[in-house]
Motif scaffolding. Structure first.
Motif, mmCIF file in Angstrom:
data_model
loop_
_atom_site.group_PDB
_atom_site.id
_atom_site.type_symbol
_atom_site.label_atom_id
_atom_site.label_comp_id
_atom_site.label_asym_id
_atom_site.label_seq_id
_atom_site.Cartn_x
_atom_site.Cartn_y
_atom_site.Cartn_z
ATOM 1 N N UNK A 79 -1.299 -14.804 11.692
ATOM 2 C CA UNK A 79 -2.174 -13.654 11.927
ATOM 3 C C UNK A 79 -1.810 -12.550 10.941
ATOM 4 N N UNK A 80 -2.810 -11.823 10.486
ATOM 5 C CA UNK A 80 -2.554 -10.699 9.586
ATOM 6 C C UNK A 80 -1.820 -9.596 10.344
ATOM 7 N N UNK A 81 -0.984 -8.856 9.651
ATOM 8 C CA UNK A 81 -0.310 -7.724 10.288
ATOM 9 C C UNK A 81 0.027 -6.680 9.233
ATOM 10 N N UNK A 82 0.072 -5.443 9.667
ATOM 11 C CA UNK A 82 0.423 -4.327 8.797
ATOM 12 C C UNK A 82 1.744 -3.743 9.275
ATOM 13 N N UNK A 83 2.689 -3.624 8.365
ATOM 14 C CA UNK A 83 4.032 -3.159 8.706
ATOM 15 C C UNK A 83 4.258 -1.792 8.073
ATOM 16 N N UNK A 84 4.625 -0.790 8.858
ATOM 17 C CA UNK A 84 4.819 0.561 8.317
ATOM 18 C C UNK A 84 6.104 0.664 7.500
ATOM 19 N N UNK A 85 6.082 1.541 6.511
ATOM 20 C CA UNK A 85 7.264 1.763 5.672
ATOM 21 C C UNK A 85 8.075 2.943 6.194
ATOM 22 N N UNK A 86 9.346 2.702 6.418
ATOM 23 C CA UNK A 86 10.258 3.819 6.635
ATOM 24 C C UNK A 86 10.462 4.488 5.277
ATOM 25 N N UNK A 87 10.996 5.679 5.280
ATOM 26 C CA UNK A 87 11.206 6.405 4.023
ATOM 27 C C UNK A 87 12.063 5.612 3.058
ATOM 28 N N UNK A 88 13.101 4.963 3.565
ATOM 29 C CA UNK A 88 13.992 4.204 2.693
ATOM 30 C C UNK A 88 13.286 2.989 2.103
ATOM 31 N N UNK A 110 0.866 -1.180 0.000
ATOM 32 C CA UNK A 110 0.000 0.000 0.000
ATOM 33 C C UNK A 110 0.906 1.235 0.000
ATOM 34 N N UNK A 111 1.279 1.676 -1.213
ATOM 35 C CA UNK A 111 2.206 2.797 -1.320
ATOM 36 C C UNK A 111 1.569 4.091 -0.804
ATOM 37 N N UNK A 112 0.274 4.263 -1.047
ATOM 38 C CA UNK A 112 -0.406 5.483 -0.606
ATOM 39 C C UNK A 112 -0.440 5.572 0.922
ATOM 40 N N UNK A 113 -0.770 4.456 1.553
ATOM 41 C CA UNK A 113 -0.830 4.445 3.014
ATOM 42 C C UNK A 113 0.507 4.160 3.660
ATOM 43 N N UNK A 114 1.515 3.852 2.825
ATOM 44 C CA UNK A 114 2.861 3.530 3.288
ATOM 45 C C UNK A 114 2.842 2.375 4.289
ATOM 46 N N UNK A 115 2.128 1.309 3.893
ATOM 47 C CA UNK A 115 2.045 0.117 4.734
ATOM 48 C C UNK A 115 2.241 -1.128 3.873
ATOM 49 N N UNK A 116 2.842 -2.145 4.458
ATOM 50 C CA UNK A 116 2.905 -3.485 3.855
ATOM 51 C C UNK A 116 1.884 -4.322 4.612
ATOM 52 N N UNK A 117 0.867 -4.801 3.914
ATOM 53 C CA UNK A 117 -0.249 -5.470 4.580
ATOM 54 C C UNK A 117 -0.214 -6.971 4.287
ATOM 55 N N UNK A 118 0.214 -7.733 5.288
ATOM 56 C CA UNK A 118 0.326 -9.182 5.154
ATOM 57 C C UNK A 118 -0.931 -9.858 5.686
ATOM 58 N N UNK A 119 -1.370 -10.887 4.977
ATOM 59 C CA UNK A 119 -2.521 -11.666 5.424
ATOM 60 C C UNK A 119 -2.046 -12.790 6.343
ATOM 61 N N UNK A 120 -2.982 -13.434 7.003
ATOM 62 C CA UNK A 120 -2.637 -14.490 7.960
ATOM 63 C C UNK A 120 -1.797 -15.592 7.315
ATOM 64 N N UNK A 121 -2.120 -15.919 6.064
ATOM 65 C CA UNK A 121 -1.397 -16.992 5.375
ATOM 66 C C UNK A 121 0.043 -16.601 5.035
ATOM 67 N N UNK A 122 0.362 -15.323 5.123
ATOM 68 C CA UNK A 122 1.702 -14.839 4.764
ATOM 69 C C UNK A 122 2.668 -14.850 5.938
ATOM 70 N N UNK A 123 2.167 -15.030 7.159
ATOM 71 C CA UNK A 123 3.006 -14.861 8.339
ATOM 72 C C UNK A 123 3.201 -16.164 9.101
ATOM 73 N N UNK A 124 4.303 -16.238 9.820
ATOM 74 C CA UNK A 124 4.599 -17.410 10.651
ATOM 75 C C UNK A 124 3.602 -17.516 11.797
ATOM 76 N N UNK A 125 3.156 -16.358 12.299
ATOM 77 C CA UNK A 125 2.229 -16.361 13.429
ATOM 78 C C UNK A 125 0.827 -16.794 13.032
#
Length: 389
Positions: A256-265, A239-254
């Motif tokens: 559970x879905x999670x949203x990871x914020x983007x640093x500028x770099x 999500x470039x507009x919201x500057x978030x990487x949005x992982x679904x439950x199937x994408x994570x070891x846990x």
């Protein structure tokens, strides 16, 4: 109730009447040569269907079929529980045919460890396993020079197979109790790593990496995402507009879905990547997704950067240490624990924290705190966009 024959070529179980399998195997000839295994199928009271491997003799199969019919007619339910003849190798064949098992991301690792176990006890009937057998295996692996975690993993993956078999009525409770009774060699958290890569080390490391690996390391260092989460990343999760990487439950070891914020770099790295027309993966190499292990490339970069490499080396660096560094620096930057755990996906056990809702805005503030903290180092500034070099 019925007797089925198993094709020795494709392993398909089918009616005794079939003279030739769909795969082309001549079943009559295979039966005469003793290459066909026979199964009996029946239903337990309650409707649960069971398939039981008998052997390579049709006479034995008919006897077993008659025995089960008599037990069912007389209501002797417990006599119809799993047959004690099934070996670990036969159980593994069933286990690795399960779609749910083959869908696991760790299926290759599971196969490696279970096959190691089968190399020792594959021909043993599952019901014959005893605690002393597993303890002897532990001692044997130690003599072979294997680490405690590796030995524990072999038994743990094999135990998982036994649990699945027990839950599906393939084996009784005794083998499961045996596996649960044997203690792990590695005590809880004894193998936990405390390595965190310094700003100077990271700067030197990315300076020696090829572009595709540099991008992956940068994402890991600034998001705390695991290697598998990064290499499997697809553009629909960005999500470039919201500057978030949005992982679904199937994408994570846990799971559970999670949203990871983007640093500028991170934002700049992703913006600079040219999207492939034929594939949705973010990280590509020569037109193909980077799904294989890239430890050799990382090892080479570490050598050039003067950084010790490997889990077996004291103070050695491995990819997962980037996650440790992210979490450590977030704490040092003053990011609230609840927010840190929400970003990394760690389980929150404290009730107050569990009900403390973490919004995307909280995470974006946290990543800005991390940027300010890391910007305090001139070495990190070298890898920040727009920094003077």
């Amino acid at each position: 109730m019925a007797i089925l024959s198993e094709c020795p070529t494709c392993k398909a179980r089918q009616s005794l009447k079939n003279k030739r399998c769909k795969c082309g195997e001549d079943l009559d000839r295979a039966k005469r040569s003793g290459r066909v295994r026979y199964w009996i199928t029946y239903r337990l009271p309650g409707g649960t269907q069971r398939k039981e491997m008998v052997g390579t003799s049709i006479e034995e199969a008919r006897d077993a079929d008659g025995k089960r019919r008599g037990q069912k007619r007389e209501g002797r339910i417990f006599d119809m529980l799993p047959d004690s003849k099934i070996t670990f190798s036969q159980l593994a064949e069933w286990y690795f045919e399960l779609e749910s098992v083959n869908a696991l991301k760790s299926i290759d690792t599971i196969r490696v460890y279970v096959n190691k176990f089968l190399g020792v006890y594959g021909d043993m009937p599952v019901s014959d396993i005893r605690p002393a057998d597993l303890e002897n295996l532990q001692a044997r692996r130690r003599r072979e020079g294997l680490k405690e975690k590796t030995i524990d993993d072999e038994l743990n993956y094999s135990k998982t197979m036994i649990i699945k078999a027990f839950d599906n009525g393939k084996v009784g409770g005794d083998p499961l109790r045996v596996f649960r009774r044997v203690k792990k060699l590695l005590k809880g958290h004894a193998n936990a790593r405390d390595r965190a890569i310094s700003a100077d080390e990271f700067s030197r490391l990315v300076g020696e990496c090829p572009r595709h690996l540099k991008d992956i390391l940068t994402i890991a260092y600034w998001t705390g995402m695991r290697k598998g989460e990064i290499t499997a990343l697809t553009w629909d999760k960005i999500d470039m507009k919201g500057r978030m990487i949005r992982l679904e439950a199937a994408d994570t070891k846990e799971g559970k879905a999670k949203s990871v914020p983007m640093a500028t770099i991170v934002y700049e790295v992703l913006k600079a990547i040219v999207r492939a027309l034929h594939d949705s993966h973010v990280f590509m190499y020569y037109g193909k997704p980077i799904t294989r292990n890239f430890s050799q490339g990382l090892k080479s970069a570490c050598k050039k950067a003067g950084i010790e490499w490997g889990r077996d080396v004291k103070g050695g660096f491995i990819f997962h240490d980037l996650r440790h560094s992210f979490i450590t620096d977030m704490r040092r930057a003053g990011v609230d624990r609840t927010v840190r755990m929400a970003i990394t996906g760690h389980a929150i056990r404290d009730m107050d924290q569990r009900y403390d809702v973490v919004e995307d805005s909280d995470k974006l503030v946290a990543i800005r705190q991390l940027e300010v903290y890391r910007a305090g180092s001139a070495d990190v500034a070298k890898v920040l966009p727009g920094a003077a070099v």
